[in-house]
Write a protein that holds these residues in place. Structure first.
Motif, PDB file in Angstrom:
ATOM      1  N   ILE A   1       0.849  -1.195   0.000  1.00 34.30           N
ATOM      2  CA  ILE A   1       0.000   0.000   0.000  1.00 34.30           C
ATOM      3  C   ILE A   1       0.880   1.239   0.000  1.00 34.30           C
ATOM      4  O   ILE A   1       1.775   1.398   0.839  1.00 34.30           O
ATOM      5  CB  ILE A   1      -0.906   0.039   1.253  1.00 34.30           C
ATOM      6  N   SER A   2       0.633   2.128  -0.934  1.00 31.39           N
ATOM      7  CA  SER A   2       1.244   3.453  -0.922  1.00 31.39           C
ATOM      8  C   SER A   2       0.163   4.440  -1.315  1.00 31.39           C
ATOM      9  O   SER A   2      -0.872   4.060  -1.859  1.00 31.39           O
ATOM     10  CB  SER A   2       2.449   3.532  -1.865  1.00 31.39           C
ATOM     11  N   VAL A   3       0.385   5.697  -1.013  1.00 33.38           N
ATOM     12  CA  VAL A   3      -0.618   6.721  -1.275  1.00 33.38           C
ATOM     13  C   VAL A   3      -0.211   7.507  -2.516  1.00 33.38           C
ATOM     14  O   VAL A   3       0.851   8.137  -2.527  1.00 33.38           O
ATOM     15  CB  VAL A   3      -0.788   7.668  -0.061  1.00 33.38           C
ATOM     16  N   PRO A   4      -1.037   7.457  -3.573  1.00 38.41           N
ATOM     17  CA  PRO A   4      -0.719   8.220  -4.786  1.00 38.41           C
ATOM     18  C   PRO A   4      -0.523   9.702  -4.461  1.00 38.41           C
ATOM     19  O   PRO A   4      -1.258  10.280  -3.666  1.00 38.41           O
ATOM     20  CB  PRO A   4      -1.952   8.017  -5.673  1.00 38.41           C
TER      21      PRO A   4
ATOM     22  N   HIS B   1       1.929  10.979  -2.784  1.00 36.92           N
ATOM     23  CA  HIS B   1       2.816  11.169  -1.641  1.00 36.92           C
ATOM     24  C   HIS B   1       4.261  10.950  -2.051  1.00 36.92           C
ATOM     25  O   HIS B   1       4.553  10.120  -2.908  1.00 36.92           O
ATOM     26  CB  HIS B   1       2.458  10.196  -0.507  1.00 36.92           C
TER      27      HIS B   1
ATOM     28  N   LYS C   1       3.655  15.614   1.724  1.00 38.60           N
ATOM     29  CA  LYS C   1       3.484  14.991   0.405  1.00 38.60           C
ATOM     30  C   LYS C   1       4.623  15.315  -0.566  1.00 38.60           C
ATOM     31  O   LYS C   1       4.869  14.584  -1.507  1.00 38.60           O
ATOM     32  CB  LYS C   1       2.143  15.404  -0.196  1.00 38.60           C
TER      33      LYS C   1
ATOM     34  N   ASP D   1      -3.941   8.944   5.753  1.00 37.72           N
ATOM     35  CA  ASP D   1      -3.972   8.729   4.302  1.00 37.72           C
ATOM     36  C   ASP D   1      -3.691   7.272   3.942  1.00 37.72           C
ATOM     37  O   ASP D   1      -4.323   6.706   3.046  1.00 37.72           O
ATOM     38  CB  ASP D   1      -2.956   9.638   3.599  1.00 37.72           C
ATOM     39  N   ILE D   2      -2.747   6.641   4.633  1.00 33.72           N
ATOM     40  CA  ILE D   2      -2.431   5.235   4.379  1.00 33.72           C
ATOM     41  C   ILE D   2      -3.619   4.356   4.742  1.00 33.72           C
ATOM     42  O   ILE D   2      -3.999   3.460   3.980  1.00 33.72           O
ATOM     43  CB  ILE D   2      -1.171   4.811   5.163  1.00 33.72           C
TER      44      ILE D   2
ATOM     45  N   LYS E   1      -6.756   5.154   4.859  1.00 35.83           N
ATOM     46  CA  LYS E   1      -7.816   5.388   3.878  1.00 35.83           C
ATOM     47  C   LYS E   1      -7.519   4.650   2.573  1.00 35.83           C
ATOM     48  O   LYS E   1      -8.404   4.002   1.998  1.00 35.83           O
ATOM     49  CB  LYS E   1      -7.978   6.884   3.623  1.00 35.83           C
ATOM     50  N   GLU E   2      -6.291   4.731   2.111  1.00 39.18           N
ATOM     51  CA  GLU E   2      -5.898   4.058   0.864  1.00 39.18           C
ATOM     52  C   GLU E   2      -6.092   2.544   0.975  1.00 39.18           C
ATOM     53  O   GLU E   2      -6.432   1.882   0.001  1.00 39.18           O
ATOM     54  CB  GLU E   2      -4.442   4.392   0.515  1.00 39.18           C
ATOM     55  N   ALA E   3      -5.911   2.009   2.180  1.00 42.71           N
ATOM     56  CA  ALA E   3      -6.065   0.569   2.406  1.00 42.71           C
ATOM     57  C   ALA E   3      -7.516   0.170   2.656  1.00 42.71           C
ATOM     58  O   ALA E   3      -7.819  -1.014   2.743  1.00 42.71           O
ATOM     59  CB  ALA E   3      -5.206   0.131   3.582  1.00 42.71           C
TER      60      ALA E   3
END
Length: 129
Positions: free
Chosen positions: A7-10, A12, A39, A61-62, A64-66
């Protein structure tokens, strides 16, 4: 067979280290130790509340992304470089759990972190519903 999902946050900043922000295994999420980079890769230097808020924002943010959020965090490990930041850390941390349902937690004061200007780092473990 259960697989690993990285998982990574687009959008960031990508840390120039061999780590992934988080790894999802089934419905478990393992969030790496997260420092206070924004970011754009800029560190909130010298101001503990700014670094703490940035770390919590990064983890938000992580999560949420997951596909999860703070209400599903089961455990946090917090590393502080200064004992005197403990109360401020607690105050900011509590804002993310307004219902008072705290995850299990350990807070350690450490001699140093990978960069001299890191004041804290937080890792956590969460469920992904």
């Amino acid at each position: 067979m259960t697989t690993l999902e990285h998982i990574s946050v687009p959008g960031h900043h990508k840390v120039p280290s061999p780590i992934t922000p988080a790894v999802k295994v089934g419905n478990l999420l393992f969030v790496s130790g997260i420092p206070a980079f924004d970011k754009d890769g800029k560190l909130a230097v010298g101001d503990f509340p700014a670094q703490m808020r940035q770390v919590m924002s990064n983890i938000t943010d992580i999560l949420k992304e997951a596909g999860t959020d703070w209400s599903n965090v089961a455990k946090c490990n917090i590393l502080l470089t200064r004992r005197e930041d403990f109360e401020t850390m607690n105050q900011i941390y509590a804002e993310y759990f307004p219902d008072g349902k705290w995850p299990a937690r350990i807070t350690s004061v450490v001699y140093s972190l990978p960069r001299a200007n890191f004041l804290l780092e937080i890792e956590c473990f969460a469920l992904v519903p």
